[in-house]
Design an enzyme around this catalytic site. Structure first.
Site, short mmCIF file in Angstrom:
data_model
loop_
_atom_site.label_atom_id
_atom_site.label_comp_id
_atom_site.label_asym_id
_atom_site.label_seq_id
_atom_site.Cartn_x
_atom_site.Cartn_y
_atom_site.Cartn_z
N LYS A 13 115.76 10.59 -2.23
CA LYS A 13 115.71 12.07 -2.13
C LYS A 13 116.60 12.82 -0.97
CE LYS A 13 111.61 14.00 -2.34
NZ LYS A 13 111.11 15.17 -1.29
N ARG A 89 103.86 20.86 -4.27
CA ARG A 89 103.38 19.97 -4.22
C ARG A 89 102.11 19.45 -5.17
NH1 ARG A 89 104.96 16.53 0.03
NH2 ARG A 89 106.20 17.62 1.48
N ARG A 128 111.09 -2.31 7.85
CA ARG A 128 111.75 -1.95 9.18
C ARG A 128 110.88 -2.56 10.30
NH1 ARG A 128 112.37 4.35 10.34
NH2 ARG A 128 109.99 4.50 10.24
N ARG A 162 105.78 -0.66 13.41
CA ARG A 162 105.07 0.52 13.60
C ARG A 162 103.86 0.51 12.44
NH1 ARG A 162 108.20 5.97 13.26
NH2 ARG A 162 108.02 5.35 11.11
N ARG A 173 100.14 5.32 1.24
CA ARG A 173 100.80 6.55 1.12
C ARG A 173 101.42 6.70 -0.35
NH1 ARG A 173 105.94 7.89 3.94
NH2 ARG A 173 105.82 5.59 4.78
#
Length: 217
Positions: A13, A89, A128, A162, A173
């Site tokens: 996005k 949202r 990552r 992380r 999420r």
């Protein structure tokens, strides 16, 4: 032209928002930008939002919606149009936005939803990893070290991931975002304003698809 840009985390996005803003010269308004501007200008709504944020609380819908109205009423937006990113949202916010644009004698022309399979997004977002010694960042698919297991920058073999990038956290999420987005997608689909774009394609091909949609607006 006034549009809303939607998409799950990792769908690309941000990249497409930059391209749209640059190509069509419309004002890119993200939720964060709106809050920062309202707070920096010390508007009444900005001060109210700051109070909630200072206490670590979510800013209520009516305050957020008020800040949106403040921003899209400004001259640059009235002149060039806007692209909303990160708002609405919730269904309540979408209904309030319809009222806001009606009061400002304008409208939402198109809702662009960049679609990517959630499992592909898990792979994108959880790939990552970081060199513990120098902090260089890599991605197992898109940006691996030149020599597997060895940092390009410092030669260390000590990497970590992380917590936010771990697959189970990413998956959770995404589930939260899907739950929030589903009613919004249905709302704009019912209005005949929704265009779904295949976000699995290369960046420029995705943008070509978006342009085809926006050129009809």
């Amino acid at each position: 032209m006034n549009i809303i840009l939607m998409g799950l985390p990792g769908a690309g996005k941000g990249t497409q928002a930059e391209k749209i803003s640059e190509n069509y010269k419309i004002v890119h308004i993200s939720t964060g930008d709106m809050f920062r501007e309202a707070i920096s200008k010390k508007s009444e709504l900005g001060r109210t939002a700051q109070g909630y944020m200072d206490q670590g609380q979510l800013v209520p819908d009516e305050v957020t919606s008020g800040i949106v109205k403040e921003r899209i009423a400004q001259e640059d937006v009235q002149q060039h149009g806007f692209m909303l990113d990160g708002f609405p949202r919730t269904l309540v916010q979408a209904e309030t936005l319809d009222q806001i644009v009606k009061e400002l004698k304008t409208s939402i022309d198109r809702v662009v939803n960049i679609k990517v399979d959630p499992e592909d997004l898990v792979e994108r977002l959880s790939g990552r990893f970081i060199c513990r010694k120098c902090g260089a960042t890599y991605h197992k698919i898109y940006n691996p070290p030149k020599v597997e297991g060895v940092c390009d920058v410092c030669g260390s073999k000590d990497f970590y991931q992380r917590d936010d990038d771990k697959p189970e956290v990413v998956r959770n999420r995404l589930e939260v975002n899907i739950e929030k987005n589903t009613p919004l997608i249905a709302y704009y689909e019912k209005q005949g304003k929704l265009s779904n774009i295949d976000g699995n394609k290369p960046i420029n091909e995705v943008f070509d698809e978006i342009k085809k949609v926006l050129e009809k607006v």
